[in-house]
Enzyme design. Structure first.
Site, PDB file in Angstrom:
ATOM      1  N   GLY A  36       0.830  -1.210   0.000  1.00 31.73           N
ATOM      2  CA  GLY A  36       0.000   0.000   0.000  1.00 31.73           C
ATOM      3  C   GLY A  36       0.859   1.253   0.000  1.00 31.73           C
ATOM      4  CG  PHE A  74     -10.188  -3.723   1.476  1.00 35.14           C
ATOM      5  CD1 PHE A  74     -10.876  -3.905   0.284  1.00 35.14           C
ATOM      6  CD2 PHE A  74     -10.768  -2.918   2.448  1.00 35.14           C
ATOM      7  CE1 PHE A  74     -12.099  -3.295   0.071  1.00 35.14           C
ATOM      8  CE2 PHE A  74     -11.992  -2.305   2.240  1.00 35.14           C
ATOM      9  CZ  PHE A  74     -12.655  -2.499   1.044  1.00 35.14           C
ATOM     10  CB  THR A 118     -11.286 -13.808  -5.266  1.00 28.59           C
ATOM     11  OG1 THR A 118     -10.831 -13.925  -6.612  1.00 28.59           O
ATOM     12  CG2 THR A 118     -11.098 -15.152  -4.585  1.00 28.59           C
ATOM     13  CE1 TYR A 142      -6.582 -13.393  -3.348  1.00 27.65           C
ATOM     14  CE2 TYR A 142      -7.481 -13.873  -5.506  1.00 27.65           C
ATOM     15  CZ  TYR A 142      -7.453 -13.087  -4.377  1.00 27.65           C
ATOM     16  OH  TYR A 142      -8.276 -12.005  -4.280  1.00 27.65           O
TER      17      TYR A 142
END
Ligand code: UDP
Length: 327
Positions: A36, A74, A118, A142
């Site tokens: 980030g 997130f 996702t 993932y």
């Protein structure tokens, strides 16, 4: 509401934080700044630099900010390809970090949680568009890590009364004038295509043109990050009546890789050279969401369903921030 946002310095987290603040909510961002950018965090938000591996730090955050109403989670490793090479970053770190966060949240009495999930849960869809009844077949470590966290939340609901929503994003894209997509390395199609338009790459490589689709390239459902942000806010505000929810989030239209490149040529006025390369392992031919459930239950509607306005918003940010956040 007072919302703790993990990953609030990242692409989707920072834009959602800004939208939360605009809607009158209070935001506390927790981010380790590995991926980030400090400059992406809205100035009105409180910011804590911390890592979700650090359980003491998490306890301290909940003690320092009492009365948190809900969490938007997130912070995560997010790349399908990387997860095939470094599975434990995903199967251990993503999962353990979520467990640490949930444990601290529950101890602090927080009972509302929104998970970034996702479309990679749907590696072999039997029906397009993909709705919430589709069989879950994670396409990578993932996707598996997000599925494990979805299941973890189910048990948090059973045992502790957690109210939660899992938002399964399809292809997040688009930017706002102040905040945009800035990954290093960049792997996503739209920013790569725009880097070609900026002269930062000589061409874009199309990963395979022999798929059973209208022009042979993969079809994806591109959803504007502001439409994702509004879904998070609607879901958080409605959790008390919803309980447990899983929503597939896309705009319901699929575009091919060639259509994305063609639209970017139109928007940018640049020729954007493209060369065809081999398929990328793990890419299904078509991923398009049905978002009927969230539309019906929350009245959510995408404001940017057309590819041209999505790419135009991304071009505006990339053109004015050619080096991203510069940090
Ligand atoms: N893609 C491509 N060239 C690139 C990057 C992506 O052809 O340099 C294709 C990729 O194979 C997929 C689509 O563009 O079909 C979207 O990929 P992206 O990595 O943006 O998102 P994903 O679908 O993996 O979430």
């Amino acid at each position: 509401m007072k919302i703790l946002v993990t990953g609030g310095a990242g692409y989707i987290g920072s834009i959602t934080s800004a939208e939360l603040i605009r809607a009158g909510h209070e935001v506390i961002v927790v981010d380790n700044l590995y991926q980030g950018h400090r400059a992406a965090v809205p100035p009105e938000a409180a910011f804590v630099e911390a890592d979700l591996t650090d359980r003491n730090a998490l306890r301290e955050i909940f003690a320092a900010y009492p009365g948190i109403d809900g969490i938007m989670h997130f912070a995560s490793y997010t790349l399908v390809g990387e997860s095939m090479e470094k599975p434990f970053l995903y199967l251990r770190d993503n999962v353990a970090n979520a467990a640490n966060l949930l444990e601290a949240a529950i101890a602090a009495g927080v009972r509302r949680f929104i998970l970034s999930s996702t479309a990679n849960l749907f590696d072999q869809p039997e029906r397009i568009p993909i709705d919430e009844h589709e069989r879950i077949v994670p396409g990578s470590p993932y996707g598996e890590s997000k599925f494990i966290i979805e299941r973890m939340l189910h048990w948090m609901a059973r045992i502790y009364g957690m109210r939660y929503a899992c938002l399964r994003y399809f292809n997040a894209c688009g930017d706002t004038p102040d905040r945009g997509e800035d990954h290093d390395p960049e792997t996503h199609l739209i920013p790569i295509v725009l880097q070609v338009a900026l002269g930062q790459r000589p061409h874009v490589t199309i990963f395979g043109d022999d798929y059973p689709t209208r022009d042979g390239t993969c079809v994806r459902d591109y959803i504007h990050v502001l439409d994702l942000a509004s879904a998070h806010i609607l879901a958080m505000e409605a959790l008390d009546r919803l309980g447990e929810r899983r929503y597939n989030l896309g705009n319901g239209q699929g575009f091919t890789v060639r259509e994305v490149i063609e639209t970017a040529r139109k928007v940018t006025g640049h020729p954007i050279p493209a060369v065809v390369g081999p398929r990328r392992p793990g890419d299904p031919a078509v991923l398009v969401a049905s978002s009927e459930t969230i539309r019906a239950e929350l009245g959510w509607q995408p404001r940017y369903p057309d590819l041209e306005s999505i790419i135009a918003s991304a071009w505006e940010w990339h053109r004015t921030h050619p080096n991203g956040y510069d940090d």
